[in-house]
Motif scaffolding. Structure first.
Motif, PDB file in Angstrom:
ATOM      1  N   THR A  41       0.881  -1.164   0.000  1.00  0.00           N
ATOM      2  CA  THR A  41       0.000   0.000   0.000  1.00  0.00           C
ATOM      3  C   THR A  41       0.919   1.214   0.000  1.00  0.00           C
ATOM      4  O   THR A  41       1.724   1.389   0.917  1.00  0.00           O
ATOM      5  N   THR A  42       0.812   2.036  -1.033  1.00  0.00           N
ATOM      6  CA  THR A  42       1.768   3.135  -1.211  1.00  0.00           C
ATOM      7  C   THR A  42       1.048   4.458  -1.357  1.00  0.00           C
ATOM      8  O   THR A  42       0.036   4.565  -2.053  1.00  0.00           O
ATOM      9  N   GLU A  43       1.598   5.477  -0.704  1.00  0.00           N
ATOM     10  CA  GLU A  43       1.160   6.871  -0.840  1.00  0.00           C
ATOM     11  C   GLU A  43       2.365   7.685  -1.256  1.00  0.00           C
ATOM     12  O   GLU A  43       3.487   7.407  -0.818  1.00  0.00           O
ATOM     13  N   VAL A  44       2.121   8.680  -2.089  1.00  0.00           N
ATOM     14  CA  VAL A  44       3.197   9.593  -2.458  1.00  0.00           C
ATOM     15  C   VAL A  44       2.746  11.019  -2.196  1.00  0.00           C
ATOM     16  O   VAL A  44       1.568  11.347  -2.344  1.00  0.00           O
ATOM     17  N   ASP A  45       3.675  11.836  -1.788  1.00  0.00           N
ATOM     18  CA  ASP A  45       3.432  13.271  -1.632  1.00  0.00           C
ATOM     19  C   ASP A  45       4.125  13.974  -2.790  1.00  0.00           C
ATOM     20  O   ASP A  45       5.275  13.652  -3.133  1.00  0.00           O
TER      21      ASP A  45
ATOM     22  N   HIS B 130       4.278  18.573 -11.303  1.00  0.00           N
ATOM     23  CA  HIS B 130       4.406  18.227  -9.890  1.00  0.00           C
ATOM     24  C   HIS B 130       5.758  17.555  -9.640  1.00  0.00           C
ATOM     25  O   HIS B 130       6.258  16.830 -10.497  1.00  0.00           O
ATOM     26  N   MET B 131       6.294  17.797  -8.461  1.00  0.00           N
ATOM     27  CA  MET B 131       7.534  17.149  -8.056  1.00  0.00           C
ATOM     28  C   MET B 131       7.216  16.089  -7.009  1.00  0.00           C
ATOM     29  O   MET B 131       6.541  16.372  -6.018  1.00  0.00           O
ATOM     30  N   LEU B 132       7.710  14.880  -7.226  1.00  0.00           N
ATOM     31  CA  LEU B 132       7.560  13.808  -6.244  1.00  0.00           C
ATOM     32  C   LEU B 132       8.527  14.088  -5.103  1.00  0.00           C
ATOM     33  O   LEU B 132       9.728  14.253  -5.329  1.00  0.00           O
ATOM     34  N   VAL B 133       8.000  14.173  -3.860  1.00  0.00           N
ATOM     35  CA  VAL B 133       8.862  14.520  -2.724  1.00  0.00           C
ATOM     36  C   VAL B 133       8.923  13.445  -1.636  1.00  0.00           C
ATOM     37  O   VAL B 133       9.827  13.466  -0.802  1.00  0.00           O
ATOM     38  N   GLU B 134       7.950  12.509  -1.625  1.00  0.00           N
ATOM     39  CA  GLU B 134       8.021  11.450  -0.608  1.00  0.00           C
ATOM     40  C   GLU B 134       7.243  10.221  -1.053  1.00  0.00           C
ATOM     41  O   GLU B 134       6.173  10.340  -1.672  1.00  0.00           O
ATOM     42  N   ILE B 135       7.798   9.054  -0.722  1.00  0.00           N
ATOM     43  CA  ILE B 135       7.125   7.767  -0.949  1.00  0.00           C
ATOM     44  C   ILE B 135       7.015   7.077   0.406  1.00  0.00           C
ATOM     45  O   ILE B 135       7.987   6.998   1.160  1.00  0.00           O
ATOM     46  N   ARG B 136       5.792   6.574   0.709  1.00  0.00           N
ATOM     47  CA  ARG B 136       5.560   5.801   1.944  1.00  0.00           C
ATOM     48  C   ARG B 136       4.854   4.509   1.571  1.00  0.00           C
ATOM     49  O   ARG B 136       3.832   4.551   0.873  1.00  0.00           O
ATOM     50  N   SER B 137       5.363   3.390   2.015  1.00  0.00           N
ATOM     51  CA  SER B 137       4.765   2.090   1.694  1.00  0.00           C
ATOM     52  C   SER B 137       4.632   1.244   2.942  1.00  0.00           C
ATOM     53  O   SER B 137       5.477   1.291   3.832  1.00  0.00           O
ATOM     54  N   THR B 138       3.517   0.480   2.999  1.00  0.00           N
ATOM     55  CA  THR B 138       3.308  -0.493   4.085  1.00  0.00           C
ATOM     56  C   THR B 138       2.726  -1.754   3.488  1.00  0.00           C
ATOM     57  O   THR B 138       2.091  -1.737   2.442  1.00  0.00           O
ATOM     58  N   LYS B 139       2.961  -2.864   4.172  1.00  0.00           N
ATOM     59  CA  LYS B 139       2.413  -4.148   3.705  1.00  0.00           C
ATOM     60  C   LYS B 139       0.983  -4.281   4.089  1.00  0.00           C
ATOM     61  O   LYS B 139       0.482  -3.794   5.019  1.00  0.00           O
TER      62      LYS B 139
END
Length: 183
Positions: free
Chosen positions: A139-143, A174-183
């Motif tokens: 499960t991934t979110e990007v800022d 847009h500039m990708l500034v953060e990636i967050r992922s969890t299982k």
């Protein structure tokens, strides 16, 4: 026969005792020199400073979470990798399946791939003009930022997700500034 056995054993005991006493004397001399802080030399005795070993132990390793080799990656790929927990890393896109794929339009359709390991991970970075991201099993979110505005996008698992300029009516980069992922 007893007399002969006793007679043969006596010289062996004497040699054993002599060797033992010689070794003990040599060890004692070394200990005395070490404790006295001096070392014999050809011209006399040299005194050395003695310091406790524990004081000179190894230093502490402090994790600063900075991305290793970020300067080289910036020079080669023109992207900034800032900080992370080590669970999301930039990899070659041909390194295998299950990678996050990031498409940046401004860099002539450049594709960047990231491997996610562990139960969760995060990475701060700067990739300009990101328009598409393909998710993996996480499960991934990007800022992303556009000007002073920040937007968050949920990335579909194992599918392409339009983000940034391709997901916005105005088509701003847009500039990708953060990636967050969890299982």
């Amino acid at each position: 026969m007893k007399a002969r056995t006793a007679h043969v054993a006596k010289p062996q005991r004497k040699r054993f005792m002599a060797r033992t006493l010689g070794a003990a004397a040599a060890a004692g001399a070394l200990v005395w020199l070490a404790l006295a802080g001096s070392v014999p030399t050809e011209s006399g005795t040299k005194t050395q400073a003695i310091a406790p070993v524990a004081v000179e132990g190894p230093g502490y390793a402090i994790e600063d979470f900075n991305y290793p080799g970020a300067d080289k990656i910036l020079a080669e790929k023109n992207i900034v990798l800032k900080r992370g927990d080590g669970h999301i890393t930039l990899v070659d896109c041909s390194s295998g399946p299950g990678l996050l794929e990031v498409w940046a339009r401004e860099q002539a359709g450049a594709k960047f791939c990231f491997e996610v390991v562990g139960n969760s991970g995060w990475l701060t970075l700067e990739i300009p003009s990101v328009a598409l991201i393909k998710g993996n099993d996480y499960t991934t979110e990007v800022d992303m930022t556009v000007g002073a505005e920040e937007k968050t996008f949920d990335i579909a698992k194992n599918a392409w997700t339009s983000v940034g300029e391709s997901a916005e009516e105005q088509g701003r980069q847009h500039m990708l500034v953060e990636i967050r992922s969890t299982k």
